[in-house]
Scaffold this active site. Structure first.
Site, short mmCIF file in Angstrom:
data_model
loop_
_atom_site.label_atom_id
_atom_site.label_comp_id
_atom_site.label_asym_id
_atom_site.label_seq_id
_atom_site.Cartn_x
_atom_site.Cartn_y
_atom_site.Cartn_z
N HIS A 74 0.54 -0.95 -0.15
CA HIS A 74 -0.09 -0.23 0.06
C HIS A 74 0.50 1.05 0.27
O HIS A 74 2.26 1.07 0.98
CB HIS A 74 -0.88 0.16 1.27
CG HIS A 74 -2.16 -1.31 0.87
ND1 HIS A 74 -2.91 -1.14 1.89
CD2 HIS A 74 -2.59 -1.74 0.23
CE1 HIS A 74 -3.82 -2.14 2.07
NE2 HIS A 74 -3.81 -2.44 0.16
N PRO A 292 -4.60 -1.27 18.86
CA PRO A 292 -3.86 -1.64 17.65
C PRO A 292 -4.42 -0.71 16.53
O PRO A 292 -4.56 -0.81 15.08
CB PRO A 292 -5.04 -2.99 17.49
CG PRO A 292 -5.77 -2.53 18.38
CD PRO A 292 -5.62 -2.02 19.27
N LYS A 296 1.08 -1.35 14.95
CA LYS A 296 2.54 -1.31 15.11
C LYS A 296 2.40 -3.06 16.30
O LYS A 296 3.78 -2.96 15.89
CB LYS A 296 2.95 -0.60 16.71
CG LYS A 296 2.98 0.79 16.15
CD LYS A 296 4.15 1.68 14.88
CE LYS A 296 4.01 2.35 14.14
NZ LYS A 296 4.55 2.40 12.93
C1 LIG Z 1 -6.24 -10.97 20.46
C2 LIG Z 1 -6.23 -10.18 19.29
C3 LIG Z 1 -5.95 -9.98 18.34
C4 LIG Z 1 -4.90 -8.98 18.20
N1 LIG Z 1 -5.60 -7.96 16.88
C5 LIG Z 1 -4.06 -6.87 16.10
C6 LIG Z 1 -4.96 -6.32 14.77
O1 LIG Z 1 -6.62 -6.47 14.70
N2 LIG Z 1 -4.81 -5.71 14.28
C7 LIG Z 1 -2.80 -5.32 15.24
O2 LIG Z 1 -1.75 -4.47 14.16
N3 LIG Z 1 -2.43 -6.15 16.36
C8 LIG Z 1 -3.04 -6.81 16.44
N4 LIG Z 1 -2.92 -7.63 17.54
C9 LIG Z 1 -1.75 -7.50 18.08
C10 LIG Z 1 -0.40 -8.41 17.52
O3 LIG Z 1 -1.17 -9.60 17.06
C11 LIG Z 1 0.68 -8.56 19.16
O4 LIG Z 1 1.24 -7.03 18.76
C12 LIG Z 1 1.25 -9.64 18.56
O5 LIG Z 1 0.62 -10.76 18.01
C13 LIG Z 1 2.80 -9.74 18.73
O6 LIG Z 1 3.95 -10.91 18.61
P1 LIG Z 1 4.25 -11.62 20.09
O7 LIG Z 1 5.33 -12.61 19.39
O8 LIG Z 1 4.64 -11.13 20.78
O9 LIG Z 1 2.92 -12.39 20.75
P2 LIG Z 1 1.78 -13.69 20.78
O10 LIG Z 1 1.46 -13.59 19.05
O11 LIG Z 1 0.60 -13.51 21.22
O12 LIG Z 1 2.58 -14.86 20.23
C14 LIG Z 1 2.74 -15.31 21.72
C15 LIG Z 1 2.76 -16.96 21.89
O13 LIG Z 1 3.15 -17.10 23.40
C16 LIG Z 1 2.10 -18.80 23.47
N5 LIG Z 1 2.49 -19.05 24.78
C17 LIG Z 1 1.80 -17.70 25.86
N6 LIG Z 1 1.98 -18.53 26.78
C18 LIG Z 1 2.56 -19.90 26.79
C19 LIG Z 1 2.81 -20.53 27.79
N7 LIG Z 1 2.78 -20.43 29.38
N8 LIG Z 1 4.15 -21.30 27.10
C20 LIG Z 1 4.18 -21.89 25.95
N9 LIG Z 1 3.62 -20.60 25.19
C21 LIG Z 1 3.11 -19.87 25.63
C22 LIG Z 1 0.46 -18.27 22.65
O14 LIG Z 1 0.11 -19.42 22.41
C23 LIG Z 1 1.15 -17.23 21.68
O15 LIG Z 1 1.08 -18.35 20.69
C24 LIG Z 1 -3.70 -8.60 18.74
C25 LIG Z 1 -2.95 -9.25 19.68
C26 LIG Z 1 -4.45 -10.21 20.46
C27 LIG Z 1 -3.81 -10.36 21.74
#
Ligand SMILES: Cc1cc2nc3c(=O)[nH]c(=O)nc-3n(C[C@H](O)[C@H](O)[C@H](O)COP(=O)(O)OP(=O)(O)OC[C@H]3O[C@@H](n4cnc5c(N)ncnc54)[C@H](O)[C@@H]3O)c2cc1C
Length: 392
Positions: A74, A292, A296
């Protein structure tokens, strides 16, 4: 006891997978422990907008082939207020930089495939319950798999387990900064081609609405809704009707289609300092959350993983501890820049019900009008939106 490793990574989200991938490229071993199944994490609908530097990282490290084929680049975005839509040319304001639409679940699928193809170890349905020995030389991560408690010994632990994970709790004496917003987002994924080529951020007297997409056949739409609402209160008909009201402008119509996913997400700004404790390092949502609106969250998670990978590489390749020691300090400037942008972008478009709501509404309109009349103001927005290359 499972086979020891160099870095135990908790969580197979964007942060954990990118970290494992970058370490592997430098010959550093890791084991990922993920509480959910592979199918679940590969289907989980969440973010979908990649900053330029996130795209550059995925492509330059060999996990961007499908992204290059299928993602939608985009060069602009639209914002809408007082019944008019205005296109903002991101590429003209930030030469050579754009944003890319590619679902988080697709990024996750590509990274899991790459890790497994390279012989990487990911234990799915392995929920971490505790971590011991973070202040010693060999921390131990305890996780449960098929009802059995298993121990994994490592040099370091990366807590990439998201906002509801367990790792953050191991950091002693944290300082927490938090803002909870007085509204939520109702998001749907619909099987219908997007009604606009680019995103539409709409400020409306009934509340915020966002039109975005995941593929040329899947539209993602959001509505600001009361935080106490449940999804049962929102029939598909009610959702489409409200979207039409808030996104409507003369001469444009919103196409609808079957809703394949819907949910309500609370809105929060959150930073947990420090992002490390002994041999534990937090990355992504486990350490910080942004609303969201600014898109970011996933980009920040991947950025943390990049900083942490560089620190581990310096340690393992040249014995240099400095980057590990200053990991929190190196991450926080970008975290706070994203916090500010996400908060500002949220306050600009949402309806607030506070006692000074009428005052805030006038400020929103004034700021939006000012941006349209000022190239420096628009450029500042655009460079934050596409993602700053360097943050000090
Ligand atoms: C419900 C939801 C909707 C979202 N929607 C948007 C959106 O529409 N637009 C946007 O820009 N951002 C959105 N976000 C934000 C974005 O998706 C997150 O910032 C991103 O996923 C962060 O990545 P991460 O790897 O830090 O964490 P996550 O993607 O949350 O990954 C963490 C992982 O750790 C695993 N985990 C948790 N606890 C344990 C444990 N005890 N043992 C082993 N594994 C574990 C989880 O299952 C998960 O797979 C959303 C977030 C959420 C929670």
């Amino acid at each position: 006891m499972s086979e020891p490793t160099q870095v135990a990574i908790v969580g197979a989200g964007p942060a954990g997978l990118v970290l494992s991938h970058l370490l592997h490229l430098q010959g550093i071993e890791s084991v990922i422990l993920e509480s959910r199944s592979r199918e679940y994490v590969e289907k989980r609908i969440r973010a979908g907008l990649l900053e330029q530097r996130t795209v550059d990282l995925l492509i330059s490290t060999g996990v961007g082939e499908r992204l290059k084929r299928e993602a939608m680049v985009h060069t602009g975005l639209n914002f809408q207020f007082e019944g008019e839509r205005h296109r903002i040319p991101l590429d003209e304001l930030t030469p050579g930089r754009n944003v890319t639409i590619y679902g988080q679940q697709e990024v996750v699928k590509d990274l899991i495939a790459a890790r497994l193809a390279a012989g990487g170890v990911i234990h799915f349905e392995a929920a971490v319950e505790s971590i011991q020995g973070l202040e010693g030389s060999r921390p131990v991560v305890r996780y449960r798999q098929n009802g059995t408690l298993v121990e994994l010994e490592a040099d370091y632990v990366a807590g990439c387990d998201g906002f509801h994970g367990v790792c953050r709790g191991a950091v002693a004496n944290p300082k927490v900064y938090e803002k909870v917003y007085p509204f939520a987002w109702l998001g749907i994924l619909a099987q219908v081609a997007p009604s606009c080529d680019e995103l539409i951020y709409a400020r409306h007297e009934r509340g915020f609405a966002l039109h975005t997409m995941r593929t040329p056949k899947l539209t993602r739409l959001y509505l600001q809704c009361p935080v106490e609402d449940s999804i049962e209160q929102w029939s598909d008909d009610r959702i489409w009707s409200e979207l039409r009201t808030r996104l409507n402008i003369p001469g444009w119509s919103l196409a609808d289609g079957p809703v394949v996913d819907k949910g309500i997400t609370e809105m929060r700004s959150f930073v947990h300092e420090p992002m490390q404790h002994g041999r534990l390092f937090l990355a992504g949502d486990s350490a910080h959350i942004v609303p969201p609106t600014g898109a970011k969250g996933m980009n920040l998670a991947i950025s943390d993983a990049r900083v942490l990978a560089a620190a581990f590489i310096a340690h393992y390749k040249s014995g240099n501890q400095q980057l590990l020691e200053r990991y929190t300090a190196d991450c926080l400037p970008r975290v706070w820049r994203a916090q500010h942008f996400s908060w500002w972008w949220t306050t600009l478009f949402h309806r607030f019900e506070d006692e000074d709501a009428a005052f805030q509404q006038q400020l929103q309109v004034s700021q939006l009008r000012y941006m349209l009349s000022s190239r420096p103001a628009l450029t500042s927005m655009a460079e934050n939106y596409v993602g700053l290359e360097r943050v000090v």
